[in-house]
Design a protein around this motif. Sequence first.
Motif, PDB file in Angstrom:
ATOM      1  N   GLU A 104       0.777  -1.206   0.071  1.00 35.65           N
ATOM      2  CA  GLU A 104       0.029   0.076  -0.046  1.00 35.65           C
ATOM      3  C   GLU A 104       0.927   1.278   0.180  1.00 35.65           C
ATOM      4  N   GLY A 105       2.075   1.261   0.410  1.00 38.14           N
ATOM      5  CA  GLY A 105       3.016   2.336   0.328  1.00 38.14           C
ATOM      6  C   GLY A 105       3.380   2.686   1.816  1.00 38.14           C
ATOM      7  N   CYS A 106       4.538   2.755   1.892  1.00 41.88           N
ATOM      8  CA  CYS A 106       4.950   3.360   3.309  1.00 41.88           C
ATOM      9  C   CYS A 106       6.019   4.567   3.315  1.00 41.88           C
ATOM     10  N   LEU A 107       5.521   5.643   4.119  1.00 39.77           N
ATOM     11  CA  LEU A 107       6.125   6.667   4.006  1.00 39.77           C
ATOM     12  C   LEU A 107       7.701   6.533   4.645  1.00 39.77           C
ATOM     13  N   VAL A 108       8.600   6.713   4.088  1.00 40.58           N
ATOM     14  CA  VAL A 108      10.250   6.783   4.711  1.00 40.58           C
ATOM     15  C   VAL A 108      10.883   7.866   4.340  1.00 40.58           C
ATOM     16  N   ARG A 109      11.115   8.878   5.299  1.00 44.73           N
ATOM     17  CA  ARG A 109      11.955   9.950   5.177  1.00 44.73           C
ATOM     18  C   ARG A 109      11.560  10.752   3.839  1.00 44.73           C
ATOM     19  N   GLY A 110      10.217  10.974   3.704  1.00 44.17           N
ATOM     20  CA  GLY A 110       9.509  11.747   2.565  1.00 44.17           C
ATOM     21  C   GLY A 110       9.155  11.253   1.325  1.00 44.17           C
ATOM     22  N   HIS A 111       9.366   9.757   1.173  1.00 45.44           N
ATOM     23  CA  HIS A 111       9.146   9.243  -0.021  1.00 45.44           C
ATOM     24  C   HIS A 111       8.490   7.842   0.308  1.00 45.44           C
ATOM     25  N   VAL A 112       7.573   7.489  -0.722  1.00 42.11           N
ATOM     26  CA  VAL A 112       6.600   6.598  -0.676  1.00 42.11           C
ATOM     27  C   VAL A 112       7.298   5.367  -1.319  1.00 42.11           C
ATOM     28  N   LEU A 113       7.585   4.106  -0.324  1.00 38.41           N
ATOM     29  CA  LEU A 113       8.001   2.933  -0.728  1.00 38.41           C
ATOM     30  C   LEU A 113       7.031   1.876  -0.805  1.00 38.41           C
ATOM     31  N   LYS A 114       7.399   0.860  -1.783  1.00 40.29           N
ATOM     32  CA  LYS A 114       6.345  -0.363  -1.766  1.00 40.29           C
ATOM     33  C   LYS A 114       7.427  -1.448  -2.186  1.00 40.29           C
ATOM     34  N   GLY A 115       7.105  -2.404  -1.665  1.00 42.20           N
ATOM     35  CA  GLY A 115       7.563  -3.836  -2.302  1.00 42.20           C
ATOM     36  C   GLY A 115       8.804  -4.217  -1.247  1.00 42.20           C
ATOM     37  N   GLN A 116       9.762  -4.811  -1.494  1.00 40.67           N
ATOM     38  CA  GLN A 116      10.733  -5.437  -0.975  1.00 40.67           C
ATOM     39  C   GLN A 116      12.289  -5.383  -1.416  1.00 40.67           C
ATOM     40  N   ILE A 117      13.056  -5.202  -0.513  1.00 40.25           N
ATOM     41  CA  ILE A 117      14.426  -5.012  -0.580  1.00 40.25           C
ATOM     42  C   ILE A 117      14.970  -6.394   0.197  1.00 40.25           C
ATOM     43  N   ILE A 118      15.675  -7.254  -0.547  1.00 39.20           N
ATOM     44  CA  ILE A 118      16.151  -8.400   0.137  1.00 39.20           C
ATOM     45  C   ILE A 118      17.763  -8.424  -0.037  1.00 39.20           C
ATOM     46  N   PHE A 119      18.391  -8.454   0.978  1.00 36.65           N
ATOM     47  CA  PHE A 119      19.825  -8.757   0.841  1.00 36.65           C
ATOM     48  C   PHE A 119      20.269  -9.906   1.685  1.00 36.65           C
ATOM     49  N   SER A 120      21.644 -10.358   1.386  1.00 41.01           N
ATOM     50  CA  SER A 120      22.354 -11.492   2.135  1.00 41.01           C
ATOM     51  C   SER A 120      23.655 -11.388   1.982  1.00 41.01           C
ATOM     52  N   TYR A 121      24.184 -12.046   3.032  1.00 38.77           N
ATOM     53  CA  TYR A 121      25.620 -11.675   3.351  1.00 38.77           C
ATOM     54  C   TYR A 121      26.160 -12.843   4.288  1.00 38.77           C
ATOM     55  N   THR A 122      27.317 -13.139   4.054  1.00 36.78           N
ATOM     56  CA  THR A 122      28.041 -14.180   5.275  1.00 36.78           C
ATOM     57  C   THR A 122      28.560 -13.329   6.143  1.00 36.78           C
ATOM     58  N   ARG A 123      28.192 -13.635   7.661  1.00 33.50           N
ATOM     59  CA  ARG A 123      28.553 -13.045   8.791  1.00 33.50           C
ATOM     60  C   ARG A 123      29.820 -13.318   9.334  1.00 33.50           C
ATOM     61  N   ASP A 124      30.552 -12.271   9.415  1.00 35.01           N
ATOM     62  CA  ASP A 124      31.964 -12.718  10.102  1.00 35.01           C
ATOM     63  C   ASP A 124      32.786 -11.389  10.447  1.00 35.01           C
ATOM     64  N   LEU A 136      15.840  -6.402  -5.604  1.00 34.16           N
ATOM     65  CA  LEU A 136      14.540  -5.732  -5.470  1.00 34.16           C
ATOM     66  C   LEU A 136      13.194  -6.613  -5.854  1.00 34.16           C
ATOM     67  N   VAL A 137      12.401  -6.453  -5.240  1.00 31.71           N
ATOM     68  CA  VAL A 137      11.179  -7.474  -5.388  1.00 31.71           C
ATOM     69  C   VAL A 137       9.870  -6.580  -5.497  1.00 31.71           C
ATOM     70  N   ASP A 138       9.334  -6.319  -6.719  1.00 30.75           N
ATOM     71  CA  ASP A 138       8.230  -5.488  -6.748  1.00 30.75           C
ATOM     72  C   ASP A 138       8.554  -4.083  -6.027  1.00 30.75           C
ATOM     73  N   PHE A 139       9.728  -3.626  -6.299  1.00 29.65           N
ATOM     74  CA  PHE A 139      10.113  -2.247  -5.468  1.00 29.65           C
ATOM     75  C   PHE A 139       9.580  -1.239  -6.240  1.00 29.65           C
ATOM     76  N   TYR A 140       8.940  -0.481  -5.650  1.00 30.08           N
ATOM     77  CA  TYR A 140       8.330   1.056  -6.076  1.00 30.08           C
ATOM     78  C   TYR A 140       9.085   2.127  -5.187  1.00 30.08           C
ATOM     79  N   PHE A 141       9.396   3.438  -5.919  1.00 32.14           N
ATOM     80  CA  PHE A 141      10.165   4.472  -5.309  1.00 32.14           C
ATOM     81  C   PHE A 141       9.199   5.793  -5.811  1.00 32.14           C
ATOM     82  N   ASP A 142       8.213   6.241  -4.857  1.00 36.66           N
ATOM     83  CA  ASP A 142       7.547   7.389  -5.309  1.00 36.66           C
ATOM     84  C   ASP A 142       6.711   6.922  -6.417  1.00 36.66           C
ATOM     85  N   ASN A 143       5.970   5.925  -6.756  1.00 37.72           N
ATOM     86  CA  ASN A 143       5.408   5.333  -7.794  1.00 37.72           C
ATOM     87  C   ASN A 143       6.288   5.010  -9.049  1.00 37.72           C
TER      88      ASN A 143
END
Length: 280
Positions: A104-124, A136-143
Amino acid sequence: MKYFKNIIKPALAVLIIGLVFSSCSDNNEDLQIDDSANDAIELARSAEVDAASSSMTDIVTEVFEFDEANPNGRIQPPALPDCVTITVVAQQAFREVTIDFGTEGCLVRGHVLKGQIIFSYTRDIEAQEILITYDLVDFYFDNKNVLGSRTILREKENENGNLQFTHNLDLTVIWSNGVQASRTGTKIREWVEGFGSGIFSDNVFEVSGDWTTTFVNGNSHTYEVLTPLRREVICTYFVSGTVDVQRTNFGGIFDYGNGDCDNQASFIFNNGTEISITLN
């Protein structure tokens, strides 16, 4: 970060660029004005790509650092709103983190974001370098639909003794009207102040690098940081730094000023013409 967001107000941009590039020729005057208008629009759109790219980098690095500092505790950085949901899947040293902004949209620091950011790493925790891979999965930045799957290299200590992130850029942004642009290049973010304090508001970064934005019509904008762009997170805009900007038809130096937290900057064209810019 808001890189060149709405660099020149539309009406002013059309006027300024039209004056700079008008010349005595057999070309139709109306066509020259239309071309100038297109130049201004592309500058603004390139700025929007910058804003989307830097916002994603901000969020990924912030969530990564918080997850590293709290591997078995809270995974929601306090500086992000509650509409952002963060989940972690841990398998031995490997971690996959999903940052979900909802549909539906999430207001983050002045911008409406939708979707997902998925990141991975090896912890050390002893590693000097950690490679973070994000999708980026179905990611939208201000439409605007943003497509991409790239990497961020985290260096525990650069030659200045500071934490550093090198973002390998390869993104495509699609506007709601079907216009699209691609961004490739490298941005280096050095964490120069505030690291480890636990206080978000005292963080200061310096950004360098070079990148290119290419539109489907073949026009390209190239950027090279000449003096590092200083970003104090309590300020909406960069407070200082210069960037060499070259466009298909023109170029010049974009200057963020002398350190004041304001929305004032300047652009010096290759022919020496200088204009004042108010950032939106």
